[in-house]
Enzyme design. Structure first.
Site, PDB file in Angstrom:
ATOM      1  N   ASP A   7      38.729  48.912  50.379  1.00  0.00           N
ATOM      2  CA  ASP A   7      39.064  50.365  50.248  1.00  0.00           C
ATOM      3  C   ASP A   7      37.688  50.630  49.618  1.00  0.00           C
ATOM      4  O   ASP A   7      36.502  49.754  49.592  1.00  0.00           O
ATOM      5  CB  ASP A   7      39.899  50.505  49.087  1.00  0.00           C
ATOM      6  N   GLU A  43      40.865  47.762  45.016  1.00  0.00           N
ATOM      7  CA  GLU A  43      39.925  47.141  43.990  1.00  0.00           C
ATOM      8  C   GLU A  43      39.252  48.127  43.278  1.00  0.00           C
ATOM      9  O   GLU A  43      38.992  48.088  42.150  1.00  0.00           O
ATOM     10  CB  GLU A  43      38.808  46.309  44.862  1.00  0.00           C
TER      11      GLU A  43
HETATM   12  C1  LIG Z   1      31.501  45.367  41.546  1.00  0.00           C
HETATM   13  C2  LIG Z   1      32.433  46.143  42.395  1.00  0.00           C
HETATM   14  N1  LIG Z   1      31.546  46.089  43.766  1.00  0.00           N
HETATM   15  C3  LIG Z   1      32.576  47.362  42.254  1.00  0.00           C
HETATM   16  O1  LIG Z   1      32.145  48.256  42.185  1.00  0.00           O
HETATM   17  N2  LIG Z   1      33.866  47.501  41.302  1.00  0.00           N
HETATM   18  C4  LIG Z   1      34.197  48.742  40.887  1.00  0.00           C
HETATM   19  C5  LIG Z   1      35.952  48.428  40.407  1.00  0.00           C
HETATM   20  C6  LIG Z   1      36.290  49.504  39.183  1.00  0.00           C
HETATM   21  C7  LIG Z   1      36.248  49.307  37.927  1.00  0.00           C
HETATM   22  N3  LIG Z   1      36.806  50.269  37.248  1.00  0.00           N
HETATM   23  C8  LIG Z   1      36.940  51.126  38.383  1.00  0.00           C
HETATM   24  N4  LIG Z   1      36.901  50.483  39.453  1.00  0.00           N
HETATM   25  C9  LIG Z   1      33.307  49.057  39.585  1.00  0.00           C
HETATM   26  O2  LIG Z   1      32.803  48.195  38.957  1.00  0.00           O
HETATM   27  O3  LIG Z   1      33.269  50.379  39.418  1.00  0.00           O
END
Ligand SMILES: C[C@H](N)C(=O)N[C@@H](Cc1c[nH]cn1)C(=O)O
Length: 454
Positions: free
Chosen positions: A84, A145
């Protein structure tokens, strides 16, 4: 290898936009199909439904699992990734169509290129090129994710003694290097994501006709948001800073030894001044201190041009990146209590409603674990340098559950570049990182096969 990436980038698999849910389902089907095509035993696991803010529910994207090899004499690794993406529109300021893979000067541009479609494909290609895999490989690929991995926690609990029973190690490649030097990642921050809704009149009002006679929801909202963090980065919510684990001398020394140039960091993001002017403070505040970010306001006028309206209801979206030893349930209470007390002082007749919609915990591993020695050996073999040992400021919501529920050791093996622009305009992965990253994965599987069992 770019043709599959091109097809994958073309799918707007934005998990935060429910109107894109059919694209997300299609993306999971395409992922399963690709894994089947290269000989995997693939399953699509139903993880139930998602309840939307209006009370209705929609199907979550299925989680794709796959297995390659079942040789009990070999170790078994499980590769986690996601397909996603964050929202992206050409009008956000992209130079190219975010959903058309565009190859410019050795960089492959497109939403999800680095986060996390190309790294997932690099793992798939790794399995594809091995004639005889040195380890058994399992995959667990999800489609939520970016919104907190909804449904995946329960699935992990349910499959702890089945899918995960023979897994020795979990590998995640959903992060980026700190600089041009390859890196191994041993920690991520968590994230508590909030909606703060202020509701006032029954409909939007003309600001000339009604302005000055009503307490405006937007003014209330901006007023309370301003009390979350000071201009110098001090979080003003009582109890948050007190929970943060102390920076040890050993950690300080590790940060000190990392090569990291503040001037190039400033250049990369286009700023003349940062919050901290020395390397250790900057890295510590990127990786192991909490921070508040305000992302947007739903219901506010945001189009070009002028509109003289008092919005009736506005919803702020903000998040707190959290670190050991903070706890999402505690953060939820601290933030909710604090915002209500700040709001009460305004003596406004409007209504405030605060909800935490994501509560993802931070993750921390022991970088002295032999898995990290295997990672170092693989990096040396492919890049002929020692990797940086780093933490990640972003969040991989499921990392901590993998650790807590399965008890397996995890390594994060990034292949994305420091300037890939994750979540931003013009996200890309370089051909170099994509190709050499695939070689790194190939080498890493070999190194894992040479490890003593832990
Ligand atoms: C580190 C990963 N690639 C990423 O960007 N994860 C997101 C997941 C997330 C956390 N809160 C909402 N989505 C992020 O770190 O923003």
């Amino acid at each position: 290898p770019n043709s599959t990436l091109r097809q994958w980038i073309a799918v707007e698999s934005d998990s935060s936009d429910v109107t894109k849910r059919s694209d997300l389902h299609r993306m999971m089907d395409m992922t399963a199909e690709k894994l089947r095509l290269i000989g995997g035993s693939v399953e699509m696991v139903d993880v139930g439904t998602q309840t939307l803010p209006n009370g209705s529910s929609i199907a979550l994207p299925k989680v794709v699992t796959a297995r390659f090899g079942e040789d009990p004499s070999k170790r078994t690794v499980c590769v986690y990734g996601h397909v996603d993406v964050q929202p992206a529109k050409k009008e956000d300021g992209w130079a190219t169509d975010p959903y058309e893979l565009t190859d410019i000067d050795g960089n492959l541009y497109g939403r999800g290129a680095s986060d996390n479609k190309a790294p997932v494909l690099a793992w798939i290609h790794t399995v594809e090129v091995y004639k005889d895999l040195p380890v058994n490989v399992k995959f667990i690929i999800e489609g939520m994710e970016e919104t907190g991995s909804n449904g995946l926690d329960d699935m992990i609990v349910a499959q702890k003694d089945s899918f995960f029973s023979d897994v020795d190690y979990i590998i995640i490649s959903d992060c980026v290097w700190l600089s041009k030097r390859p890196a191994l990642t041993y920690g991520t921050r968590g994230n508590c994501y909030f909606f703060a809704e202020v509701e006032g009149p029954k409909k939007d009002l003309h600001s000339g006709v009604y302005g000055g006679t009503v307490m405006e929801p937007m003014t209330d909202l901006i007023g309370i948001l301003d009390k979350l963090i000071s201009p110098s980065g001090k979080i003003l919510i009582p109890g948050i800073r007190e929970a943060v684990a102390h920076l040890s001398d050993e950690e300080w020394k590790m940060y000190q030894d990392i090569e990291f140039d503040l001037e190039s960091y400033k250049r990369e993001i286009g700023l003349s001044q940062l919050m901290y002017s020395n390397k250790v403070d900057l890295l510590a505040h990127r990786w192991r201190h909490p921070t508040v970010s305000i992302h947007g306001i739903e219901g506010a006028f945001s189009s070009p041009g002028t509109k003289t309206v008092i919005p009736a209801k506005v919803i702020a979206k903000f998040s707190i990146r959290q670190v050991p030893n903070m706890d999402p349930a505690m953060v939820e209470k601290q933030v909710t209590d604090y915002l209500h007390s700040v709001f009460a002082k305004r003596k406004s007749p409007n209504k405030l409603n605060v909800t935490m919609v994501i509560g993802a915990k931070p993750w921390l591993a022991d970088p002295k674990h032999p898995l990290y020695e295997a990672g170092k050996a693989a990096v040396k073999r492919v890049f002929a340098v020692e990797p940086d040992l780093i933490r990640e400021g972003g969040t991989i919501p499921i990392a901590r559950s993998f650790q807590d529920v399965t008890g397996k050791s995890i390594i994060m093996l990034p292949i994305g570049g420091f300037d890939d622009g994750l979540h931003s305009q013009n996200e890309k992965i370089s051909r170099y990182n994509y190709m050499e990253g695939t070689k790194l994965f190939i080498a890493f599987l070999h190194e894992v096969s040479q490890m003593e069992k832990h």
